[in-house]
Design an enzyme around this catalytic site. Structure first.
Site, short mmCIF file in Angstrom:
data_model
loop_
_atom_site.label_atom_id
_atom_site.label_comp_id
_atom_site.label_asym_id
_atom_site.label_seq_id
_atom_site.Cartn_x
_atom_site.Cartn_y
_atom_site.Cartn_z
N ARG A 72 33.86 35.96 37.32
CA ARG A 72 32.29 36.14 37.88
C ARG A 72 31.73 37.26 37.08
NH1 ARG A 72 35.20 34.66 41.77
NH2 ARG A 72 36.67 35.66 40.41
N THR A 73 32.14 38.03 37.14
CA THR A 73 31.73 38.68 36.29
C THR A 73 30.97 39.18 35.18
OG1 THR A 73 32.68 40.95 37.30
CG2 THR A 73 31.29 41.65 36.16
N LYS B 157 43.24 42.66 15.37
CA LYS B 157 43.31 42.80 14.31
C LYS B 157 43.67 44.30 14.07
CE LYS B 157 40.25 39.17 11.90
NZ LYS B 157 39.35 39.15 11.19
N ARG C 116 34.56 45.38 29.53
CA ARG C 116 35.75 44.89 30.60
C ARG C 116 36.73 44.87 29.62
NH1 ARG C 116 37.19 40.98 34.95
NH2 ARG C 116 35.51 42.20 35.94
N HIS D 208 34.53 50.08 38.98
CA HIS D 208 33.74 48.47 38.54
C HIS D 208 32.36 48.60 39.41
CE1 HIS D 208 32.72 44.53 37.69
NE2 HIS D 208 34.47 43.76 38.50
C1 NCD Z 1 37.37 42.08 40.66
C2 NCD Z 1 37.33 43.01 39.34
O1 NCD Z 1 38.13 42.35 38.87
O2 NCD Z 1 38.59 43.89 39.50
N1 NCD Z 1 36.91 41.07 40.40
C3 NCD Z 1 35.41 40.74 39.80
O3 NCD Z 1 35.12 41.71 38.97
N2 NCD Z 1 34.79 40.47 40.77
C4 NCD Z 1 38.41 42.35 41.18
C5 NCD Z 1 39.73 41.50 41.38
O4 NCD Z 1 39.79 40.99 39.69
O5 NCD Z 1 40.52 41.37 42.19
#
Ligand code: NCD
Length: 305
Positions: A51-52, A80, A101, A129
């Site tokens: 999703r993100t 590397k 991320r 997040h």
């Molecule tokens: C979440 C995350 O990555 O923290 N997912 C997301 O970005 N919607 C929640 C999860 O991974 O459980």
């Protein structure tokens, strides 16, 4: 040039503005179609995501911009031995804005110091997040038209769940919000979240072990996945993963206008039988996340529409 590492980097007025922009995008998408023409977003994902990452990319594409990046550390020079600082300094030469991320808490902060362009934290370890929280806030707003006076239950892995920490940081700033933390002993909300966000403002909260005992009081129920990737011990994960499974039967005593949320991905925490309940909002969060990321990109790139 400004980066967003934590939801508290945004003031309440700025959150209001982002929500207003997102609602305008929903109402008039054509107005925004070329807003970021000629701009590039880089997505640097050192940890899995559906999703993100895709929602950041969709957001930039719908603004008329372009996207580049990688979706796993193994396909970048991290494999590397390159540092986060060097990788982002390099990418800052190619892109106008970065979404990152990373499994290590604080990695986006290091990136923000070196990139020379705005960096958005798209999830750092078990820490924060903020853009999931933007999705969550728009979802709550569209259903309730207020944040004040709500009783918010957060259920599951409150220790490692970074979406929980950011959502508490946001909601704790609105008047008369109460929290109920529903978790097993081993996955309780970290003390630093209580010390930083709740204690200084005297915000009421309860910690309980079952959802049944609080279900009828909640305005928001935020379910979470047990974060397998943060466990050191597989046996602990297996023991804890199915502690909470939301079913239509468990929802029976809940308020009619409860909203059930989950950042997704879901494993077993919510029975698919709940999906058709009008109170289920977790797929709304997905779409709302794209609109809020569009609004955030416009803000950080200082694009006026
Ligand atoms: C979440 C995350 O990555 O923290 N997912 C997301 O970005 N919607 C929640 C999860 O991974 O459980």
């Amino acid at each position: 040039m400004r980066s967003i590492l934590n939801i508290t980097d945004l003031t309440l007025d700025e959150l209001d503005d982002l929500i207003a922009t997102a609602e305008d995008i929903i109402a008039h998408p054509q107005k925004y179609r070329h807003a970021c023409q000629g701009k590039k977003l880089a997505t640097l994902f050192f940890e899995p995501s559906t999703r993100t990452r895709l929602s950041f990319e969709a957001a930039m594409l719908e603004l008329g911009g372009a996207v580049l990046g990688f979706s796993e550390a193994s396909s970048s020079s991290a494999s590397k031995g390159e540092s986060v600082a060097d990788t982002t300094r390099v990418v800052g030469c190619y892109a106008d804005i970065i979404a990152m991320r990373h499994p290590k808490e604080g990695a986006p902060l290091v990136a923000a110091r070196k990139a020379g362009v705005p960096v958005i934290n798209a999830g750092d370890g078990g820490h924060n997040h903020p853009t999931q929280t933007l999705a969550d806030l728009l979802t709550i707003w569209r259903k309730k038209r207020t944040f004040s006076g709500l009783t918010v239950g957060l259920c599951g892995d409150l220790k490692f769940g970074r979406t929980v920490h950011s959502l508490v940081g946001a909601m704790a700033r609105y008047p008369d919000v109460r929290f109920v933390f529903i978790s097993p002993e081993e996955l309780k909300i970290p003390q630093y979240v209580i010390d930083d966000e709740l204690a200084p403002r005297g915000i009421p909260y309860r910690e309980v072990a079952t959802m049944e005992e609080v279900m009828s009081q909640l305005d928001v129920l935020y379910m979470t996945r047990v974060q397998q990737e943060r466990f050191f011990n597989e046996a602990d994960y297996i023991r804890l993963r199915d502690t909470y499974i939301l079913t239509p039967e468990k929802l029976a005593p809940a308020k009619k206008d409860l909203i059930v949320m989950h950042p997704l991905p879901r494993v077993n925490e919510i029975s698919v039988r709940v999906d058709d309940d009008p109170r289920a909002c977790y797929f709304d969060q997905v779409l709302n996340g794209k609109y809020m990321r569009m609004a955030l990109i416009l803000k950080l790139l200082e694009v006026e529409v």
